[in-house]
Design a protein around this motif. Structure first.
Motif, mmCIF file in Angstrom:
data_model
loop_
_atom_site.group_PDB
_atom_site.id
_atom_site.type_symbol
_atom_site.label_atom_id
_atom_site.label_comp_id
_atom_site.label_asym_id
_atom_site.label_seq_id
_atom_site.Cartn_x
_atom_site.Cartn_y
_atom_site.Cartn_z
ATOM 1 N N PHE A 1 8.711 5.493 7.606
ATOM 2 C CA PHE A 1 10.091 5.866 7.358
ATOM 3 C C PHE A 1 10.729 4.804 6.475
ATOM 4 C CE2 PHE A 1 9.469 7.662 11.739
ATOM 5 C CZ PHE A 1 9.503 8.997 11.366
ATOM 6 N N ALA A 2 11.407 5.217 5.425
ATOM 7 C CA ALA A 2 12.162 4.312 4.559
ATOM 8 C C ALA A 2 13.606 4.793 4.555
ATOM 9 C CB ALA A 2 11.586 4.286 3.153
ATOM 10 N N ILE A 3 14.453 4.077 5.289
ATOM 11 C CA ILE A 3 15.817 4.524 5.548
ATOM 12 C C ILE A 3 16.789 3.736 4.666
ATOM 13 C CG2 ILE A 3 17.594 4.804 7.309
ATOM 14 C CD1 ILE A 3 14.113 4.210 8.546
ATOM 15 N N GLU B 1 0.817 -1.218 0.000
ATOM 16 C CA GLU B 1 0.000 0.000 0.000
ATOM 17 C C GLU B 1 0.850 1.267 0.000
ATOM 18 O OE1 GLU B 1 -3.663 -2.234 2.353
ATOM 19 O OE2 GLU B 1 -2.432 -0.755 3.402
ATOM 20 N N VAL B 2 1.996 1.243 0.666
ATOM 21 C CA VAL B 2 2.818 2.461 0.728
ATOM 22 C C VAL B 2 3.820 2.549 -0.429
ATOM 23 C CG1 VAL B 2 2.612 2.578 3.238
ATOM 24 C CG2 VAL B 2 4.630 1.506 2.220
ATOM 25 N N LYS B 3 4.030 1.443 -1.129
ATOM 26 C CA LYS B 3 5.056 1.417 -2.175
ATOM 27 C C LYS B 3 4.873 2.518 -3.228
ATOM 28 C CE LYS B 3 7.474 -1.815 -5.256
ATOM 29 N NZ LYS B 3 7.524 -0.930 -6.431
ATOM 30 N N PRO B 4 3.659 2.744 -3.742
ATOM 31 C CA PRO B 4 3.518 3.817 -4.735
ATOM 32 C C PRO B 4 3.918 5.187 -4.200
ATOM 33 C CG PRO B 4 1.583 2.399 -4.733
ATOM 34 C CD PRO B 4 2.393 2.019 -3.535
ATOM 35 N N TRP B 5 3.674 5.424 -2.921
ATOM 36 C CA TRP B 5 4.005 6.728 -2.328
ATOM 37 C C TRP B 5 5.512 6.863 -2.153
ATOM 38 C CZ3 TRP B 5 -0.050 9.786 -2.472
ATOM 39 C CH2 TRP B 5 -1.319 9.209 -2.435
ATOM 40 N N LEU B 6 6.198 5.749 -1.881
ATOM 41 C CA LEU B 6 7.650 5.790 -1.777
ATOM 42 C C LEU B 6 8.304 5.894 -3.151
ATOM 43 C CD1 LEU B 6 8.292 3.084 0.984
ATOM 44 C CD2 LEU B 6 8.539 5.563 1.221
ATOM 45 N N ASP B 7 7.800 5.097 -4.086
ATOM 46 C CA ASP B 7 8.403 5.072 -5.420
ATOM 47 C C ASP B 7 8.222 6.391 -6.150
ATOM 48 O OD1 ASP B 7 9.135 2.501 -4.910
ATOM 49 O OD2 ASP B 7 7.614 1.565 -6.179
ATOM 50 N N GLY B 8 7.213 7.157 -5.768
ATOM 51 C CA GLY B 8 6.970 8.437 -6.427
ATOM 52 C C GLY B 8 7.873 9.552 -5.951
ATOM 53 N N GLN B 9 8.709 9.260 -4.961
ATOM 54 C CA GLN B 9 9.605 10.276 -4.428
ATOM 55 C C GLN B 9 10.985 10.160 -5.078
ATOM 56 O OE1 GLN B 9 9.706 10.400 -0.104
ATOM 57 N NE2 GLN B 9 7.688 9.453 0.004
ATOM 58 N N GLY B 10 11.742 11.218 -5.014
ATOM 59 C CA GLY B 10 13.129 11.181 -5.439
ATOM 60 C C GLY B 10 14.003 10.586 -4.350
ATOM 61 N N GLN B 11 15.301 10.612 -4.570
ATOM 62 C CA GLN B 11 16.236 10.047 -3.605
ATOM 63 C C GLN B 11 16.358 10.912 -2.354
ATOM 64 O OE1 GLN B 11 17.777 6.981 -3.887
ATOM 65 N NE2 GLN B 11 16.349 6.814 -5.606
ATOM 66 N N ASN C 1 18.220 11.791 4.294
ATOM 67 C CA ASN C 1 18.270 10.535 3.551
ATOM 68 C C ASN C 1 16.941 9.804 3.561
ATOM 69 O OD1 ASN C 1 20.925 10.836 2.882
ATOM 70 N ND2 ASN C 1 21.724 9.479 4.470
ATOM 71 N N THR C 2 16.194 9.964 4.623
ATOM 72 C CA THR C 2 15.015 9.143 4.871
ATOM 73 C C THR C 2 13.806 9.611 4.071
ATOM 74 O OG1 THR C 2 15.787 8.603 7.095
ATOM 75 C CG2 THR C 2 13.444 8.321 6.650
ATOM 76 N N GLN C 3 13.226 8.704 3.300
ATOM 77 C CA GLN C 3 11.948 8.971 2.643
ATOM 78 C C GLN C 3 10.820 8.736 3.638
ATOM 79 O OE1 GLN C 3 12.392 6.129 -0.628
ATOM 80 N NE2 GLN C 3 12.416 7.837 -2.055
ATOM 81 N N THR C 4 9.722 9.446 3.470
ATOM 82 C CA THR C 4 8.598 9.321 4.387
ATOM 83 C C THR C 4 7.288 9.209 3.615
ATOM 84 O OG1 THR C 4 8.346 11.725 4.542
ATOM 85 C CG2 THR C 4 9.748 10.653 6.196
ATOM 86 N N VAL C 5 6.312 8.587 4.250
ATOM 87 C CA VAL C 5 4.933 8.604 3.760
ATOM 88 C C VAL C 5 4.087 9.189 4.884
ATOM 89 C CG1 VAL C 5 2.978 7.284 2.888
ATOM 90 C CG2 VAL C 5 5.307 6.583 2.297
ATOM 91 N N THR C 6 3.595 10.396 4.683
ATOM 92 C CA THR C 6 2.733 11.043 5.653
ATOM 93 C C THR C 6 1.270 10.721 5.315
ATOM 94 O OG1 THR C 6 2.759 13.062 4.331
ATOM 95 C CG2 THR C 6 4.421 12.867 6.080
ATOM 96 N N ARG C 7 0.338 11.275 6.082
ATOM 97 C CA ARG C 7 -1.087 10.971 5.918
ATOM 98 C C ARG C 7 -1.299 9.453 5.839
ATOM 99 N NH1 ARG C 7 -3.534 15.629 1.834
ATOM 100 N NH2 ARG C 7 -2.397 17.378 2.750
ATOM 101 N N LEU C 8 -0.569 8.737 6.680
ATOM 102 C CA LEU C 8 -0.505 7.279 6.564
ATOM 103 C C LEU C 8 -1.828 6.601 6.886
ATOM 104 C CD1 LEU C 8 1.347 4.877 5.985
ATOM 105 C CD2 LEU C 8 2.063 4.942 8.383
ATOM 106 N N ILE C 9 -2.631 7.200 7.752
ATOM 107 C CA ILE C 9 -3.926 6.607 8.108
ATOM 108 C C ILE C 9 -4.801 6.453 6.878
ATOM 109 C CG2 ILE C 9 -6.074 7.071 9.376
ATOM 110 C CD1 ILE C 9 -3.759 6.026 11.112
#
Length: 298
Positions: free
Chosen positions: A123-125, A43-53, A64-72
């Motif tokens: 958090f995606a570290i 479910e969160v993969k599209p939100w992570l993949d849509g971000q840059g490095q 360095n850390t990517q995030t997905v907010t509005r997670l609920i």
């Protein structure tokens, strides 16, 4: 070397309360199952993949850390299987619910303020991330602490839940925690050489970690790639972090601006309440002088 208490969710609630009061944290060995975690990851993969490095630079995040907010909203699995979990909610109610008796003339009136969701975030570290400084998360609420030899009810205003999206261990930066530091005061902390005070909260998929907001902790160093990612996937340590706060404190995430009313109507009742769609007694958080859940029935 201190150790983390590890409990099965089948154990009585009192065991979890005792562990949190004594150590400030507890690891749940069977919080969920790998299939449920895999669904959350999906479910969160599209939100992570849509971000840059480049990642977030705020608070303890170094960029360095990517995030997905509005997670609920973005992960129904995180919302209903992790955050709404009955064990976590029971512990939130125990540690964060406020019940106060005040006088109105010669009548004693007791009001109750239930916990709220403060923040839910992924958090995606990635490899190459340095260790965070050890810190307390209740700093956002300007919490003050007095050193104590034992825990007293009402001492904390935050309770955190961490669910790993992959196996986490020292090599990929498992969160470092200082068991017992929730009882420290606000003086300069003495972590010694850290080998005798700091523990790596290593977890397998399906486990979870709960801690009080006054516990000193920090993400560990993820110095180099371990080359353990699936083919075509970017290696990263994924963690789902949720914090509840007591109902009279300001939430870290502004829930009323994050989640549309029509969408909130589809959430479970406990999630609606924890987002703030329930009045904190006696008179906090109302709409038109009424508890706001009436707006969800319209």
């Amino acid at each position: 070397m201190p150790t983390l208490p590890r409990l099965s969710r089948s154990q009585p609630l009192s065991d979890f309360i005792q562990a949190l009061e004594k150590h400030g944290c507890v690891l749940i060995t069977d919080f969920t199952d790998p299939e449920t975690v895999a669904q959350a990851n999906k479910e969160v993969k599209p939100w992570l993949d849509g971000q840059g490095q480049a990642g977030a630079k705020v608070g303890a995040l170094s960029g360095n850390t990517q995030t997905v907010t509005r997670l609920i909203s973005r992960s129904p699995t995180v919302r209903e299987k992790f955050f709404a979990d009955s064990l976590y909610q029971s512990l939130s109610e125990h540690f964060l619910t406020l019940k106060t008796t005040t006088w109105y003339g010669d009548e004693a009136r007791t009001g109750q303020s239930d916990p709220l969701l403060s923040i839910a975030i992924t958090f995606a570290i990635p490899p190459g991330t340095s260790a965070q400084g050890l810190h307390r998360d209740d700093k956002n609420h300007h919490a003050r602490h007095v050193a104590a030899s034992e825990y007293s009810q009402g001492r904390d205003m935050l309770l955190g839940l961490f669910v790993p999206g992959c196996d986490t261990f020292r090599a990929n930066g498992a969160t470092r925690v200082v068991p017992g530091s929730h009882l420290w005061g606000d003086e300069t902390p003495d972590f010694g050489d850290q080998t005798s005070t700091v523990v790596d909260a290593e977890m397998k998929v399906g486990e979870a970690f709960i801690m009080l907001g006054s516990l000193y902790h920090g993400g560990g160093e993820y110095a180099k790639a371990l080359e353990n990612a699936s083919s075509g996937e970017m290696e990263r340590r994924i963690v789902y972090a949720m914090f509840s706060c007591s109902g009279v404190h300001r939430q870290e995430e502004v829930s009323f601006l994050s989640y549309p009313v029509e969408e909130v109507k589809t959430y479970s009742k406990v999630v609606q309440d924890r987002l703030g769609w329930k009045q904190s007694e006696p008179n906090l958080g109302w709409v038109e002088l009424k508890s706001p859940e009436f707006m969800l029935a319209a």
